[in-house]
Scaffold this active site. Structure first.
Site, PDB file in Angstrom:
ATOM      1  N   LYS A  18       0.821  -1.203   0.000  1.00  0.00           N
ATOM      2  CA  LYS A  18       0.000   0.000   0.000  1.00  0.00           C
ATOM      3  C   LYS A  18       0.866   1.268   0.000  1.00  0.00           C
ATOM      4  O   LYS A  18       0.657   2.169  -0.807  1.00  0.00           O
ATOM      5  CB  LYS A  18      -0.868  -0.016   1.259  1.00  0.00           C
ATOM      6  CG  LYS A  18      -2.200   0.618   1.116  1.00  0.00           C
ATOM      7  CD  LYS A  18      -3.102   0.154   2.257  1.00  0.00           C
ATOM      8  CE  LYS A  18      -2.325   0.110   3.552  1.00  0.00           C
ATOM      9  NZ  LYS A  18      -2.962  -0.596   4.637  1.00  0.00           N
ATOM     10  N   THR A  76       4.034   1.501  -0.775  1.00  0.00           N
ATOM     11  CA  THR A  76       4.806   1.502  -2.008  1.00  0.00           C
ATOM     12  C   THR A  76       3.971   2.043  -3.168  1.00  0.00           C
ATOM     13  O   THR A  76       4.456   2.845  -3.982  1.00  0.00           O
ATOM     14  CB  THR A  76       5.273   0.063  -2.306  1.00  0.00           C
ATOM     15  OG1 THR A  76       5.898  -0.438  -1.127  1.00  0.00           O
ATOM     16  CG2 THR A  76       6.240   0.016  -3.452  1.00  0.00           C
ATOM     17  N   ARG A 132       1.914   7.929   6.864  1.00  0.00           N
ATOM     18  CA  ARG A 132       2.016   7.882   8.329  1.00  0.00           C
ATOM     19  C   ARG A 132       3.473   7.715   8.751  1.00  0.00           C
ATOM     20  O   ARG A 132       4.286   7.138   8.027  1.00  0.00           O
ATOM     21  CB  ARG A 132       1.204   6.693   8.857  1.00  0.00           C
ATOM     22  CG  ARG A 132      -0.295   6.913   8.758  1.00  0.00           C
ATOM     23  CD  ARG A 132      -1.037   5.614   8.940  1.00  0.00           C
ATOM     24  NE  ARG A 132      -0.730   4.697   7.841  1.00  0.00           N
ATOM     25  CZ  ARG A 132      -0.909   3.378   7.882  1.00  0.00           C
ATOM     26  NH1 ARG A 132      -1.381   2.819   8.970  1.00  0.00           N
ATOM     27  NH2 ARG A 132      -0.604   2.639   6.841  1.00  0.00           N
ATOM     28  N   LYS A 161       9.442  -5.923  12.258  1.00  0.00           N
ATOM     29  CA  LYS A 161       9.229  -5.497  10.896  1.00  0.00           C
ATOM     30  C   LYS A 161      10.413  -4.857  10.207  1.00  0.00           C
ATOM     31  O   LYS A 161      10.478  -4.808   8.992  1.00  0.00           O
ATOM     32  CB  LYS A 161       8.078  -4.477  10.917  1.00  0.00           C
ATOM     33  CG  LYS A 161       7.225  -4.503   9.701  1.00  0.00           C
ATOM     34  CD  LYS A 161       5.953  -3.685   9.890  1.00  0.00           C
ATOM     35  CE  LYS A 161       6.137  -2.215  10.065  1.00  0.00           C
ATOM     36  NZ  LYS A 161       4.928  -1.437   9.759  1.00  0.00           N
ATOM     37  N   ALA A 166      -4.533   1.626  13.450  1.00  0.00           N
ATOM     38  CA  ALA A 166      -5.737   1.482  12.631  1.00  0.00           C
ATOM     39  C   ALA A 166      -6.796   0.633  13.329  1.00  0.00           C
ATOM     40  O   ALA A 166      -7.849   0.382  12.761  1.00  0.00           O
ATOM     41  CB  ALA A 166      -5.385   0.887  11.277  1.00  0.00           C
ATOM     42  N   PHE A 209      -4.310  -0.953   7.239  1.00  0.00           N
ATOM     43  CA  PHE A 209      -4.994  -2.237   7.059  1.00  0.00           C
ATOM     44  C   PHE A 209      -5.769  -2.280   5.729  1.00  0.00           C
ATOM     45  O   PHE A 209      -5.462  -1.520   4.803  1.00  0.00           O
ATOM     46  CB  PHE A 209      -5.933  -2.538   8.239  1.00  0.00           C
ATOM     47  CG  PHE A 209      -5.219  -2.703   9.573  1.00  0.00           C
ATOM     48  CD1 PHE A 209      -3.896  -3.145   9.654  1.00  0.00           C
ATOM     49  CD2 PHE A 209      -5.880  -2.427  10.763  1.00  0.00           C
ATOM     50  CE1 PHE A 209      -3.262  -3.310  10.890  1.00  0.00           C
ATOM     51  CE2 PHE A 209      -5.238  -2.594  11.994  1.00  0.00           C
ATOM     52  CZ  PHE A 209      -3.944  -3.028  12.049  1.00  0.00           C
ATOM     53  N   PHE A 242       4.426  -8.626  -8.900  1.00  0.00           N
ATOM     54  CA  PHE A 242       5.559  -9.392  -8.358  1.00  0.00           C
ATOM     55  C   PHE A 242       6.136 -10.222  -9.501  1.00  0.00           C
ATOM     56  O   PHE A 242       5.417 -10.628 -10.400  1.00  0.00           O
ATOM     57  CB  PHE A 242       5.096 -10.306  -7.221  1.00  0.00           C
ATOM     58  CG  PHE A 242       5.080  -9.614  -5.883  1.00  0.00           C
ATOM     59  CD1 PHE A 242       4.182  -8.588  -5.628  1.00  0.00           C
ATOM     60  CD2 PHE A 242       5.957  -9.993  -4.876  1.00  0.00           C
ATOM     61  CE1 PHE A 242       4.156  -7.947  -4.390  1.00  0.00           C
ATOM     62  CE2 PHE A 242       5.938  -9.349  -3.644  1.00  0.00           C
ATOM     63  CZ  PHE A 242       5.041  -8.330  -3.395  1.00  0.00           C
ATOM     64  N   TRP A 269       7.729  -0.805  -7.853  1.00  0.00           N
ATOM     65  CA  TRP A 269       8.756  -1.378  -6.992  1.00  0.00           C
ATOM     66  C   TRP A 269      10.044  -1.587  -7.799  1.00  0.00           C
ATOM     67  O   TRP A 269      11.112  -1.188  -7.351  1.00  0.00           O
ATOM     68  CB  TRP A 269       8.274  -2.717  -6.389  1.00  0.00           C
ATOM     69  CG  TRP A 269       9.143  -3.175  -5.251  1.00  0.00           C
ATOM     70  CD1 TRP A 269       8.957  -2.928  -3.926  1.00  0.00           C
ATOM     71  CD2 TRP A 269      10.355  -3.935  -5.341  1.00  0.00           C
ATOM     72  NE1 TRP A 269       9.968  -3.471  -3.187  1.00  0.00           N
ATOM     73  CE2 TRP A 269      10.845  -4.096  -4.015  1.00  0.00           C
ATOM     74  CE3 TRP A 269      11.087  -4.487  -6.403  1.00  0.00           C
ATOM     75  CZ2 TRP A 269      12.029  -4.791  -3.730  1.00  0.00           C
ATOM     76  CZ3 TRP A 269      12.260  -5.176  -6.108  1.00  0.00           C
ATOM     77  CH2 TRP A 269      12.723  -5.322  -4.790  1.00  0.00           C
TER      78      TRP A 269
END
Lengths: 557, 557
Positions: free
Chosen positions: A71, A73, A94, A105, A273, A301, A381, A410
Site C-alpha cells: 500500500k 509503495t 504515516r 518489521k 488502525a 490495514f 511481483f 517497486w
C-alpha cells in the site's frame, strides 16, 4: 536485485529546500531538521489559500495477508508517476513507530524504487513527533495520579482511571502493571498499564486536529477518569491542555521529505488502525491539498478498516471528500485468499486467484457505497504469470466495472506506475465523486456499528451484551451520541475471525468492549482481541541492527 | 526589571550557521534543527586537530541554598565576557530535563542577560537527545524481560533484574511497580520501576563516551541482571549494544546554540549529579576544546559533589585537566549558610555573612587539593551592600589567598563579567595547573569513599555494613576495583544531613547502598535518600504553561 536499503542508499537526495520550493514552500517557512527533512511552519500553512480543484486520492488495499500487498509503495509510486506525467502531486504517509522497527518489521517507508528517504531517520526518531506525543500522554497520566496524591480534590476513583501511559516500544510486561507500590510517598497503589504510543488518544487527537486551537480543545475534552458515581473527569480538570499543547506545538508542523524520485512527501502522525483511525494527520493532508493538484494518501490495514475510517472519521471531521480510491491487490495475496499456502505462491494458480478475487470484489463494492470512483492497482511481483494477470484484469472489469492496472513501481519507480496515474486522472476526469459517509451523525451509536457490520463486513448481526448497550445509551445521554464509531477488529478478515479469508458472510460481529475517546471524538468498539501494546519476538529485529564502522546504520529494512 | 523570558524574547538571535562559522565550524558540518540550533557532525569532530593550549575552566559553586547561586548564569556570563575581552571562548552546559520543566522549576538555561537561546526549545524537546536516551534505555529493559519471556536462555533471575525503565517525566507512581501482571502472555510478574531519564545509566554512558565506538563498548558492559548464583548478565548478552548505538547515533552529536550575547554554546547531555557525575558530555567538552582557546563548563550541585566528580570521574576518563576553577557564591546564600532565614536576606548582615563564609572557604580548600587554581565569582544581587561585598572580598583574599570578583552579568551581560574574565585569564597565565585526581585508580573502593569523605566532606568516618563491604570486595575481585566512586548524597551540606549548613565537621558518612554502573565505569555509593524519580508538586508548573494565541509559549521560566 538490489535490496530496499541498497536502493535507498544509492539514491541521490535533493536538498529539502529544493523539494519544498517545487511544492511552493519558501525556505523561510521551513524548520529544517538536517538537509533532507523539514517541518512546515504553521503560520505559513494557516495563510495558504485553499486550492480550487485540489484532488484527494486514497490508496487502500484488500484484506492483508502475509504475502504482502504494498500500500505504501503504491502510494509513493502513484504520486511519483503523477508528477512524471506532468501533474502536480504530493503524497501523505504515516510516521513509522519505533516499536516494530526493533521488533518484527524493520522499517516502513515504502520499498524498491518507490520509497521515501532518508529512510533511516524516518524509521528512527525522525523529527521527534512520536516522542512529543509520548511525553504529552505521560504528562497527562502523571497529572491524574498527582491530583489523586495531593488530596484528590477532583474525587477521582482510583479504580476508574482510564487514561493509560505509553511508550514507543514493544514491551509486553508493561501491558498490565500495579503502580504506586511501596512507600506512601509513591502514591496510591492501583492497576495501570502502558500502550504503544500509536495507540494513545493523544496520537488520535494529534492526527484529527485542524490546528493548535482545535488540538487544545480536543485535549481538554479527553476523559481520563471517573468519580465513584461515574462522572467523567477530563484533561481540563487537571489543567493539562496548555502544557500538552506546548509539548506538541512543534510536532504539529507537518514533516516534508522526498521520494527517491524527488516528489514531495508529507509523513506526519501515525495512529493505530484498530483503536484509532489509522491515517496520517489532517494537517498534513489539508496542507498537501493547498500545495498540489493531487494529494495521494493511504489508510491502515484493508479497506474494510482503513478506508471506512478514512471516510467516516477523518473526512467527516476534516470536511474532506476523496475524489478516487485506489485499491491495491497482488496476485499472490489474492491466491492466499483463494486458499493457497504462502510457500506455494510462486506457482501459477489461476483457480486460486479466481476464488480469492471475492475479497477484492467485496472491497470494491464497499468503497463504491461511499460514492467514490474506484480503480484497482495490481502491484506486480516477478512470479505473477500472464494468465493470472489477464484473469484478474478481465474479472475485475467484467464483474465490477472497474479497471485493474498493473503497476511495476517497486522495480521501475515512477515509470512503472504511469499506467495507474493515467487511469486515476482519467477516472477522476470522467466520474465525479459523490462522497457521503456511510452513516449520518444523528444515527444511534449501536446502529452505526450495525450499519458498518452489515454494509462493510457483511455480518448478519452484531452481538452486544446488555452492559455494552447500556454504556452506549449512557454516552448518548451524555452528549456523545453524534460521535462516529471506530471499530477495532482483526484486519485479516471481513469478519472477527482472522482465519476467515476471502469474503465470509453470515457471521456475527461480537462487541467485547466499548471505550470513549472524547478528545478524538469517537467511540472505540472492540470486537475480538485488541493488542494495544505488542511484545518483542523471540529474536527481535534489534539483534541484527547495528552501526557500521563508518557510522552507517545496518539492519533496518 | 525585565524578566528572563522577556530578555530572551527581546534577544535578536543570529543564524546558527553564523555562530558556527565564528567557532570554526563550516555549514556542511552542521545538522540544522531549525535556524538557531545545530548538531555538529561526528566525522568533522573526529578530524579536527587537537588545539595547543586549549584551556578548560570549571564553574562550580558553594553548597546550594534556596537563595540561589547562579552557576549556569555565571558560566554563560564568563564565556561571554571572555569573548568580549578578545579571547575565544565556547561554553558547555547540560541539557535540561522535561521533568522539572513541568514540575517545580520552569526552565534552566541561565538567566537575565546571561542566558542561552532559543530558551523554549532548549527547555522542551530540544534536539531529542533525552528522548533518544529514553528509547535506548527502554529498549534494553524490554530486551531483558523479553529474554526472560522466551525460555530464559541466559538464566536471568527475575528477582535480580537491576536495569530499570525511565521516563523524562516526574511521576512518583512509577518508582516502584509490579510489571507483567495478568495473562501469561504479559510476561513474568516481578517488581520493577522507573527512574527519570537523567538517572539512566545510558545517560551516564552517553556523557562519558569519547566516540560511538566507546559508546558501544560501554553499553555492552552494562550489567542488567544476575543469574540465581549472582553471575552478571550484560547488555551484550541480550544483543542490545548495536541497536542502542543506532538509537543514539544522532543524539551523540553535540548541540550548538548561542548565548544572547552571541557566544557559541554547546548544550549536550545531562546526567544527574547524584547517581551519576552531573556534567555535560565528554564529546561536547573535547569538541569545544578543539574549537576555542577557552572552554567554560559547569558541574551539578556544589563543589563537594559537582567539582569532585568532574575531576575524579569525567576528567579521569576523558584525559582532561582543568586549568582553573571558578567557585560561584552569593552574599545572600552565604548569609543563609551563616544562619539567616530566606525571608530576611535583603537585610544587611555582615555577621551572618562572616559566619557563612566557612562554606565557601572549605570549597576553596577542597578544590585546591586537586592542584587547580581557584577564583571566586560573587554573583551580585541588587540588595548586596558595599559592607557585605567588601567583607567578603577581604576575607576570601586574607584567609584563602584567592580573589573574589564581583559579577553583574545577570543585569549587564558580558560587560558585567569582564572583571571575572580578566581574573581568570590572569590566574591561568600566572599559576600553572597541577591537576591530579583525589585518589589513584588502584586504591581499594572503600578507601576511595573514605578519601572523599575525609578530604572533601570532612567526615570523621564512613559507616558501611558488612554486606556493603562484602559487595565492594566482590566487585574488586570481579575486576571493577579500578573504578572511581560516584557518591550520591544531599547537595545541601558537606555532610549527609541536608540541614547542616556552613562547614560541619565530626560527622559520619553513612553508606546506605552501593550500585555497580559497569557501563559508565563507576560504583555509585548512596549515602542518605536517593531520589531517582521525582514527583510533581501540589500545583505543578504545568498548570501555568500554555500556548498563546500567536503560538508563543507562556509559563516556562
Amino acid at each position: 536485485m538490489p535490496s530496499d536499503i541498497e536502493i535507498a542508499r544509492a539514491a541521490k537526495l535533493k536538498p529539502i529546500v529544493e523539494i519544498a520550493a517545487k511544492a511552493g514552500v519558501p525556505e523561510d517557512a521551513l524548520h529544517l531538521h538536517g538537509k533532507h527533512i523539514a517541518k512546515i511552519d504553521d503560520r505559513f500553512i494557516a495563510e495558504l489559500p485553499k486550492r480550487q480543484n485540489a484532488k484527494l486520492v486514497l490508496v487502500t488495499a484488500i484484506s492483508p495477508t502475509p504475502a504482502g500487498e504494498g500500500k505504501t509503495t503504491t502510494t509513493v509510486g502513484l504520486g511519483d508517476a503523477l508528477n512524471h506525467i506532468g501533474e502536480k502531486a504530493v503524497m501523505c504517509l504515516r510516521e513509522p513507530s519505533l516499536g516494530p522497527v526493533f521488533g518484527v518489521k524493520g522499517g516502513a517507508a515504502g520499498g524498491g524504487h518507490a520509497q521515501v528517504v532518508p529512510m533511516e531517520q524516518i524509521n528512527l526518531h525522525f523529527t521527534g513527533d512520536f516522542h512529543a506525543i509520548t511525553s504529552a500522554n505521560n504528562l497527562l497520566a502523571a497529572l491524574v495520579d498527582n491530583s489523586l496524591y495531593w488530596g484528590n480534590p477532583l474525587n477521582i476513583d482510583p479504580r476508574r482511571i482510564v487514561f493509560r501511559r505509553v511508550l514507543d516500544m514493544n514491551d509486553r510486561t508493561l501491558r498490565q502493571i500495579i503502580s504506586g507500590v511501596g512507600a506512601p510517598t509513591n502514591g496510591y497503589t492501583r492497576e495501570a498499564g502502558f500502550d504503544i504510543t500509536v495507540a494513545s488518544e493523544i496520537m488520535a487527537v494529534f492526527c484529527l486536529a485542524r490546528d493548535l486551537k482545535d488540538l487544545e480543545e480536543r485535549i481538554a475534552r479527553i476523559v481520563v477518569a471517573y468519580t465513584p458515581d461515574k462522572k467523567p473527569i477530563t484533561a481540563k480538570d487537571v489543567d493539562a491542555q496548555g502544557s500538552l499543547c506546548v509539548l506538541l506545538r512543534d510536532a504539529m508542523r507537518p514533516n516534508l521529505v522526498q521520494s527517491i524520485d524527488g516528489s514531495p512527501v508529507f509523513i506526519h502522525g501515525g495512529p493505530f488502525a484498530n483503536i484509532a483511525h489509522g491515517c496520517n494527520s489532517v494537517i498534513a493532508t489539508t496542507t498537501a491539498m493547498k500545495l498540489a493538484d493531487w494529494t495521494v494518501t493511504e489508510a491502515g490495514f484493508g479497506a474494510d478498516l482503513g478506508a471506512e475510517k478514512f471516510m467516516d472519521i477523518k473526512c467527516r471531521f476534516a470536511g474532506l471528500a476523496p475524489d478516487a480510491v485506489v485499491i491495491v491487490a497482488t496476485v499472490r495475496a489474492l491466491k492466499m485468499h483463494g486458499g493457497m499456502a504462502k510457500t506455494d505462491l510462486s506457482t501459477e494458480n489461476v483457480e486460486a486467484l479466481k476464488t480469492g478475487l471475492v475479497n477484492l470484489g467485496r472491497h470494491i463494492e464497499n468503497v463504491k457505497k461511499f460514492g467514490v470512483p474506484v480503480v484497482v492497482a495490481i502491484n506486480h511481483f516477478y512470479a505473477d504469470t500472464d494468465a493470472e494477470i489477464e484473469t484478474l484484469q478481465t474479472a475485475v472489469k467484467a464483474d465490477f466495472g472497474v479497471d485493474a492496472v498493473i503497476c511495476r513501481h517497486w522495480a521501475e519507480g515512477a515509470k512503472g506506475a504511469e499506467g495507474l496515474a493515467r487511469a486515476v486522472v482519467d477516472l477522476v476526469g470522467r466520474q465525479a465523486s459523490d462522497f457521503r459517509p456511510l452513516y449520518p451523525d444523528e444515527m444511534p451509536l449501536l446502529q452505526k456499528v450495525e450499519t458498518i457490520a452489515k454494509e462493510i463486513y457483511r455480518a448478519d448481526k452484531v452481538q452486544a451484551s446488555a452492559a455494552i448497550k447500556k454504556q452506549l445509551k449512557e454516552w448518548e445521554e451524555a452528549g456523545y451520541g453524534k460521535f462516529p464509531v471506530c471499530i477495532a477488529k482483526t484486519q485479516n478478515s471481513f469478519s472477527a475471525d482472522p482465519t476467515a479469508y476471502g469474503a465470509p458472510t453470515g457471521h456475527t460481529l461480537p462487541i467485547r468492549e466499548v471505550r470513549l475517546s472524547a478528545g478524538a471524538g469517537f467511540i472505540v468498539v472492540i470486537c475480538g482481541d485488541l493488542m494495544t501494546m505488542p511484545g518483542l519476538p523471540k529474536v527481535p529485529a534489534s539483534a541484527n541492527i547495528k552501526l557500521l564502522e563508518d557510522g552507517t546504520i545496518d539492519g533496518i529494512a
